[in-house]
Structures are given as C-alpha cells and as structure tokens.
Design a protein around this motif. Sequence first.
Motif, PDB file in Angstrom:
ATOM      1  N   CYS A 267      36.563  38.173  42.237  1.00 51.88           N
ATOM      2  CA  CYS A 267      35.982  38.036  40.887  1.00 51.88           C
ATOM      3  C   CYS A 267      36.954  37.713  39.734  1.00 51.88           C
ATOM      4  O   CYS A 267      37.514  38.812  39.434  1.00 51.88           O
ATOM      5  CB  CYS A 267      34.793  39.005  40.771  1.00 51.88           C
ATOM      6  N   PRO A 268      36.938  36.600  39.169  1.00 48.65           N
ATOM      7  CA  PRO A 268      38.013  36.484  38.001  1.00 48.65           C
ATOM      8  C   PRO A 268      37.518  37.212  36.576  1.00 48.65           C
ATOM      9  O   PRO A 268      38.356  37.382  35.874  1.00 48.65           O
ATOM     10  CB  PRO A 268      37.992  34.915  37.625  1.00 48.65           C
ATOM     11  N   VAL A 269      36.248  37.507  36.596  1.00 44.37           N
ATOM     12  CA  VAL A 269      35.843  38.207  35.511  1.00 44.37           C
ATOM     13  C   VAL A 269      36.485  39.888  35.662  1.00 44.37           C
ATOM     14  O   VAL A 269      36.920  40.319  34.664  1.00 44.37           O
ATOM     15  CB  VAL A 269      34.338  38.298  35.372  1.00 44.37           C
TER      16      VAL A 269
ATOM     17  N   PHE B 150      31.939  44.240  33.212  1.00 43.50           N
ATOM     18  CA  PHE B 150      30.915  43.410  34.049  1.00 43.50           C
ATOM     19  C   PHE B 150      30.642  44.453  35.182  1.00 43.50           C
ATOM     20  O   PHE B 150      31.876  44.875  36.067  1.00 43.50           O
ATOM     21  CB  PHE B 150      31.472  42.157  34.519  1.00 43.50           C
TER      22      PHE B 150
ATOM     23  N   PRO C 223      30.030  41.527  41.221  1.00 41.34           N
ATOM     24  CA  PRO C 223      29.270  40.842  42.010  1.00 41.34           C
ATOM     25  C   PRO C 223      28.425  41.704  43.235  1.00 41.34           C
ATOM     26  O   PRO C 223      27.275  41.378  43.297  1.00 41.34           O
ATOM     27  CB  PRO C 223      30.112  39.748  42.962  1.00 41.34           C
TER      28      PRO C 223
ATOM     29  N   CYS D  39      28.937  36.842  34.117  1.00 46.91           N
ATOM     30  CA  CYS D  39      29.701  36.302  35.278  1.00 46.91           C
ATOM     31  C   CYS D  39      29.497  34.917  35.217  1.00 46.91           C
ATOM     32  O   CYS D  39      28.475  34.206  34.619  1.00 46.91           O
ATOM     33  CB  CYS D  39      28.692  36.582  36.413  1.00 46.91           C
ATOM     34  N   THR D  40      30.403  33.995  35.495  1.00 43.87           N
ATOM     35  CA  THR D  40      30.678  32.537  35.118  1.00 43.87           C
ATOM     36  C   THR D  40      29.937  31.975  36.288  1.00 43.87           C
ATOM     37  O   THR D  40      29.899  30.723  36.348  1.00 43.87           O
ATOM     38  CB  THR D  40      31.923  32.069  34.915  1.00 43.87           C
ATOM     39  N   MET D  41      29.303  32.254  37.339  1.00 40.99           N
ATOM     40  CA  MET D  41      28.755  31.673  38.512  1.00 40.99           C
ATOM     41  C   MET D  41      29.756  30.966  39.151  1.00 40.99           C
ATOM     42  O   MET D  41      29.525  29.743  39.400  1.00 40.99           O
ATOM     43  CB  MET D  41      27.602  30.973  37.871  1.00 40.99           C
ATOM     44  N   CYS D  42      31.036  31.378  39.155  1.00 41.82           N
ATOM     45  CA  CYS D  42      32.210  30.576  39.909  1.00 41.82           C
ATOM     46  C   CYS D  42      31.990  30.597  41.380  1.00 41.82           C
ATOM     47  O   CYS D  42      32.700  29.601  41.741  1.00 41.82           O
ATOM     48  CB  CYS D  42      33.406  31.033  39.213  1.00 41.82           C
ATOM     49  N   HIS D  43      31.594  31.382  41.964  1.00 39.75           N
ATOM     50  CA  HIS D  43      31.242  31.253  43.200  1.00 39.75           C
ATOM     51  C   HIS D  43      32.361  31.873  44.127  1.00 39.75           C
ATOM     52  O   HIS D  43      32.308  31.756  45.405  1.00 39.75           O
ATOM     53  CB  HIS D  43      30.726  29.879  44.163  1.00 39.75           C
TER      54      HIS D  43
ATOM     55  N   CYS E 276      33.346  35.070  44.594  1.00 37.67           N
ATOM     56  CA  CYS E 276      32.789  36.176  45.384  1.00 37.67           C
ATOM     57  C   CYS E 276      32.180  35.485  46.479  1.00 37.67           C
ATOM     58  O   CYS E 276      32.550  36.376  47.640  1.00 37.67           O
ATOM     59  CB  CYS E 276      31.761  36.996  44.632  1.00 37.67           C
TER      60      CYS E 276
ATOM     61  N   MET F 231      22.140  36.782  42.439  1.00 34.51           N
ATOM     62  CA  MET F 231      22.519  37.335  40.864  1.00 34.51           C
ATOM     63  C   MET F 231      21.767  36.448  39.878  1.00 34.51           C
ATOM     64  O   MET F 231      21.142  37.113  39.081  1.00 34.51           O
ATOM     65  CB  MET F 231      23.975  37.134  40.617  1.00 34.51           C
TER      66      MET F 231
END
Lengths: 330, 507
Positions: A16-18, A27, A30, A53-57, A59, A73
């Motif tokens: 997770c980048p966040v 945060f 995930p 969360c950026t919903m970057c997928h 995770c 989420m």
Amino acid sequence: MTDHGCIKCGSCLRACPVLSDPNGTGFPGPRTVGVDVPRFPERGRIGERALMCTMCHACEWACPSGLEITGAMLQLRAEVSPGLQLPGHLRMRENVRSFGRAVRTEFTGWREEGNRTLYFPGCIGLGPLAAMTTTASSLLTALGIEHDISSRAVCCGSPLLKVGALAEAKVLQHRNMETLAAYERVITSCPGCTYQLREVYGVRAEHMVEVLKAKDLRSKVRGKWALQLPCHLKRGLSPWSAEALVHVLTGAGVDIVRLPVEDRCCGGGGGMLAGFPATARSMAHNKADTYRAAGVEGVITACPFCALNLGREGLRVLDVSEAVHAEKMR
Amino acid sequence: MRKDVLIIGGGATGAGIVRDLALRGVECALLEMGDYCHGASGGNHGLLHSGGRYVVTDPPSAMECAKENAILRRTAPFCIEGTDGLFVSLPGDDPSFADPFLKGCKGSGVPAEELTAKEALSAEPGLSAEALRCIAVQDGSIDPFALVQANVDSAREAGAMVRNHCRVTDMVLEGGMVVRVKALDRRSGEILTIVPEIVINAAGAWAPQVAAMAGCEVAMGLDQGSMLVVDGRLCGHVVNRLRPPSDGDITVPNHTATVLGTTSRPAASPEDVAPSRNDMELLLRETSAMLPALRHCRVVRAYGGVRPLPGRGGRGASRTFSLITDERAGNLLSVVGGKLTTYRLMAERVSDQVCNALGARAGCRTRTEPLGPPADEAGGSVALARLRRKYGFKATTVSLADQRMLCSCEQVLRAEAQMVLAGPDALTLSDVMRRTRAGMGYCQGLDCALSLQELMMEAGGTEPLASLTEFLEERERGQALASGDQLRQEVLRRHVLQGVYGLGERE
Ligand SMILES: Cc1cc2nc3c(=O)[nH]c(=O)nc-3n(C[C@H](O)[C@H](O)[C@H](O)COP(=O)(O)OP(=O)(O)OC[C@H]3O[C@@H](n4cnc5c(N)ncnc54)[C@H](O)[C@@H]3O)c2cc1C
Ligand code: SF4
Ligand code: SF4
C-alpha cells in the motif's frame, strides 16, 4: 466479506503506497478497512480516515488469497460516507450537484456536430487540464477520427462512487446514458471514466492508449522520459492497457526510461486529491523526487489525475496524447 | 487472614456471589485457581437465554432465565447484545411443537410472538426459505469475560479481596467446621491461609473435588458440550431450532463472530473439554439447515466446556440450581447447576443464606445496581467505539494518547493491553486476551502474540515466555480441526511462530 480467506500475511500492507508514505500513517490500511472492519457491528464508526486510500488496487494485486479488497473498501465507504464530512468531498459533491462535474469547467472548445464518435475527456480534462483535451482532440482529428465533445456529457460518477455517494452517481449515469445513446463509439482519456463506463454503465468505452496503439505515430518530445503507469489503467482496466501505453510511446520513438516506481500510485486517485490533499501532495512529492533523481525530462502518463497531481510538483508531466503526433501530419 | 466468607471458584457464580456479598458489606474473599472464567463460564455459548429453550422441558429454569434476562439487560448493558432470538422449525421437525412452545412461553413469562414466514425472512434474511414456523423471543448474546470481570471489579471496589491464579489446595476442619483454607498463589509461589466463617464452594464442575477437601460429597453429572466459532456475523438474531432441546440447535452472533452450538456427551473430568470432528460436522450440518450461509463459512476454532449438572447430567437434567450443605462441614455451602444467564439469581440466593447465617441484615443490591454503562459506540474508530462494550466503566481508563493497533482481527489498541497489564488480574497472555480479545480473531494470535509479549515484558512482573508458549499451545488446540482457509492460516501461523521464531515447537 464473511467467508474471506485472509491469512494475515501482511502483503497488502507492504504494497500500500499510502501506508508507506510519511503522510499516510493515519490510514487504517487495506486489511483493516477491507477485511477486518466489515465484520464488526460497529463498522459504521470506522471514521473518515478509512477513505484515505487512492483505490490503486496494489493491495489487491499483492493478496495471495485473491481477496477483492478494494471492492470491500468501496462497500464500506458507501455505508459510512453519509455520516462523514470531509470538506473536499462535500465541495466535490456540491460541484456535481450544481454543474454536473467534479471541478469547475474551463474548457470552451465543445464540438457538437453530430459525429458518430464521442470524445469524453472527463472532469479534470474539462477543468484544469483543458489544454490537454484540446491537444488530444486535435490528435484524434489528425488520425481521421471525427468526434464530438459534448457539453451535455457530465461527470461519469466514478469520483462519487469513491466517496460512497451511490444515489448521486446513479443520477449522473442516467443523464450520461441519454447523451451516449447518440454515439456509436466513445473514447476517453481518464482510466477512471473508462472503467466506470465499461464496468458500471456497460458501455464499450475505449481509452486513448487503446485507440493509439494501432496507429502510426511520431514522438513530439526530446530527451529521456519516464513513465507514470496509472493505477486505474494497469490494475483497474488491465495490465494490457498499461502495456499499450508503453507500446504506443516506444513505437513512436519516444526515449523511455523504465523505472521500478513507474506503476506506483502518485496519490491522485480515489478521492484523495479532494479528501486528503496533504497526503495526495506528499505522495506526489516523494514520487516526483524519485523521477527527478533519475535525471529524466519528465514523465508521460495516460491519466488526468496523475498529470494533475504530479504536475503540481513542478515536474513536466505529459499526457500520452501530448507526447506523440500522427505520422501523416508530417 | 481472617474473612467472613471465602468463595472458591471465580466463574460467573463465584464472581456474582463475591459482588453481592461485598455490596451488602460482608467481608469476603474469592480465590480462583486459573483466570476467572477458566471453567464453564469461559467455555460456554454466550447466549443470554430468553428462557425459550426450556419452556417445554424445564419451566422453572425458563422462568428464572426470563426474569434474569430482563435484569441483566438493564444492569449490564455494555456486555450484552440485545439481538433478540428466533425459534424456527424446518421440514422434518414436528410442526406442532410450536403450540406447547407458545403455551409454555406464556406460562413461564417468556415474551414470545409468532411471525409469518415473510416476517421471519425480512427480520433474518439469511434464514432458510424452508422455515415452517418462527417464534420471536428476547434472546441476546453476552460476553462472559466482560461480565465476570465487571463483577470482580465491583466487588473489589466494595472492599472484597479477589484473586485469580490462586488454587485452593487444602481445608483444615475442626469440630465439623472448616477453620482454615490453604491456597497456592501462582504469582508469588506462596501459600495463602484464610480463616473463614463460611466457605462457599462455587467450583462448578470441580465442586465435588473442592467438597472432598472438607470430606463432603456433591453429586454431579459432568456433561461436555462443543461449540464452533465462525468468522463474521452470519445472523442478526440468535437463531434456535424450534424442537425439543437437541444438538446443534443454536447460533449466537457475538462481537465479530457467530458461535454455533452445542453438543452433549458425558465428560470424564472437568478438563475433558475437547471437541471432536464429529461434533464439528454435526454442528455445521444442523445449524446450516437453519442458516444456509453457514455451509460456506470460515470456522475459526472449536472449543468446549463441561456443564456441571445436578444429579446425573445429560440433556434431560434440569438447568436450575441447588444449594447443598453437609453436616460433615457445617460452614461449607456448595452451589451446583444453573446457567450463566441465572448467575446473579444464584448469587442472590447464596448471599441471602450466608447473610442469614452471619446475622447480617443487608438486602441484595444487584437487581438494580449497574455493573456497567450502556455501550455507546462513541469515537472515531472501531477500536474506540468498542471500548465501553469491552470494559464497561473501566473504558475511560484506556489512554487514548497512543492509538496504535495491537490486534487487527479484533481491532484492539496497544493501550488496551497496557491498561489490562497495569491492573491486578493479568498474569499471562491469555489473561490479556480474555479481557481485550487480542488473539481471539481469525489469525489466532499470529498478528499480535509477539507484540503482546513485548508489552508484557515492558510491564514487568508477569511471566512472558512461559505464558507465550501456553497461549500458543492453547490457540493451537482450537485449530486441531481446521480446514480450508483456516488451515492455510494455521500453516502460516505455525510457519512464522514455530518455523521462524522457534516458539512452542514440539517433538
Ligand atoms: C457447552 C456449554 C454451553 C453453555 N451455554 C450456556 C449459554 O449459552 N448460556 C448460559 O446461560 N449458560 C450456558 N452454559 C452454562 C454456564 O456456562 C454455566 O452454568 C456457568 O458458567 C457456570 O458457572 P460457575 O461459576 O458455576 O462454574 P465455572 O465457570 O466452571 O466456575 C468454577 C470455577 O472454579 C474454579 N475452581 C475449581 N477448583 C478450584 C480450586 N480448587 N481453587 C480455586 N478455584 C477453583 C475453576 O477454575 C472455575 O473457574 C453452558 C455450559 C456449557 C458447558
Ligand atoms: S487501493 Fe491502494 S491505496 Fe488503497 S488500500 Fe489498496 S494499496 Fe492502499
Ligand atoms: S494480502 Fe490478503 S491474505 Fe495477506 S493480509 Fe492482506 S488481505 Fe490478508
């Protein structure tokens, strides 16, 4: 998610980048938001940081149990959002209510000529990145794709889904479906819009890179460029769409430097820009530093959110449509 | 040490008695050999009975449950989920059982209302579409650990001495009276001697053993029951089978889980708690007939308990309780039977008798005196929203300065464990688990065991390594029947804890 197969391996957390951003440690992560908390009767009390969360997928891609973490989420967001009051999200919803788009529209070059193809630039492309839209439109014309840019097309609803405003997103869908009915083909520049039109509306929308990949193109840029592979292109649409971007650029002769961070989230998606601007900024800032250290002219991407978020860091960021031109123009 | 009353056994019954007596101003002490809830009070289904289960076969017990249910909802709201319950019959069950059931409810004062199939499905969408008759009652779920701890805390506040990890080992009799009771304190390794006026044997399934120390006999049937913990809440209500009490009749949603139960077989000893594979299959088969989603559930662990039943035990034995005296030890009173749901009533009766004997005139206060506040779900995170639910009045003593997570399955903060470790009751990792729920979730301690160990070492005065091994072994026992995703989990858990850290490794 009750019969989930999570084994607490932590892969999602490491991906997770966040969570790995110094500004993102608030945060819950995930696993907490997508797997653990939905099991609680008190899940409605998770608080606004669940939306950080950026919903970057990333995770979901990392999960060895194949869990649909982002879907879970989003479901929780839909449940808790009505009680949350993030100023940026409220502003965005207010914008949609008053003029149909997530941000103020700055674009003026509408084309409503009854063409069979609709170019759908998305809210950012009609707002702060209006210049990109003009370039992309010219490129399509040069490629012989006559198209409309309709002032009646509104926000696709993707940003609203990200903040849990399901009913409002549905209203937009109905409005858009009326507009889309007049066209045979829809081309988008924003992978978020593409995903929304395809997966939620059921419309066969094409992303710009998918249109460009079969065309003869020439580079418009000099020097070495890095890539920003948009999360919603690579992990949202499909890894092949991300490959298409690479293919378009190398085919056109752009000098591309591949960096390991290129598919890492810039921080611009999932409602982060509006909801948690400081975190979105911090993620972009750290990523921009990595690009600068690589000594490239700038980065090329295919997502208005990436372009906007990274662009604020003083980095040169081009949309793919700004990096190439049609072969036959020369 | 002189005490008016010594209570042996810190299950719900003993804890209820020590609180009741302390609130009446009686000088009393309670000793528990393990942690509170070491016996049946920890190894039970967690169902706050409406009484419905006993209306046909055991009306006196039904009546007691109905009354106590209402009292506990009022006085201990924080540790109770007022889910309400449904009794449903399925094809193959005798549909006419619903009639004596409804009649019994009326006769025993158990509020009940028959629902139409449509009403039942809208109240409990996961219910089998084949359900024939459905009767709504006021079942709930209760957290026995929180309940018992709240009794202990309240007793202490009223001046009682309450100690866990103190095993009563001997009694000295003079002239047909117990004059001295000896106990071994695991904390200090010292022998504790208590000189009591009255001794209460609230040792549950161990009551015969404790009575034997005074040369007395207590007749008791031991009956083992198994339960399965399923991850997630697969029903909103307690769902019961509408038929004469049998195996696999009840599902109880509680915290992050659904608990399926129970079974019944004679137990060889109070420690004979282990569930069998047959139990597990039976429970899944029977409960999934009522709630089909249970066919695809994740079984986190299996556990069992031993019911101390009056007489010879078994499904047919009454669930009411009795007080037993014996002239061979005139000041020893043994309490046998009952339910978790009726623990307060048992305590009241015992305390009445004790006060009578002591000539104390104070009346019982536990019918109205609150044990904890209502759970209010305040706070900006799930962990914060659950503090009151777990700790009642003590929730405010959790420091909110550090909100780092200790256990993600159960959303437990490190500060919660620190609060518990600072108190007088936590000696082992499992003690912390029972109070905070850290380690109870689906990963069974993989995520939290080592951080918890670290916090225990920081707190000092505890037995970190021995109790870590004990904790891991105890969690492992619950995994003996693991399959599917839970088995993948267990493989990873052992790989990390045993393979990487070399903990709890056995030959
Ligand atoms: C499988 C099962 C399911 C059940 N389900 C429910 C339910 O859903 N709802 C409900 O209301 N009831 C239920 N019950 C019944 C309920 O659990 C018991 O009636 C209740 O917990 C008994 O409490 P207790 O304090 O009398 O006994 P226990 O909880 O067994 O307490 C006795 C204590 O004495 C201690 N002790 C023993 N010897 C010594 C010694 N020498 N020195 C110091 N301490 C000693 C033990 O360690 C133990 O902690 C269930 C029981 C079982 C077994
Ligand atoms: S989608 Fe991306 S930002 Fe969101 S939790 Fe997953 S990895 Fe983190
Ligand atoms: S990656 Fe998947 S299995 Fe591993 S902890 Fe995250 S959700 Fe669980």
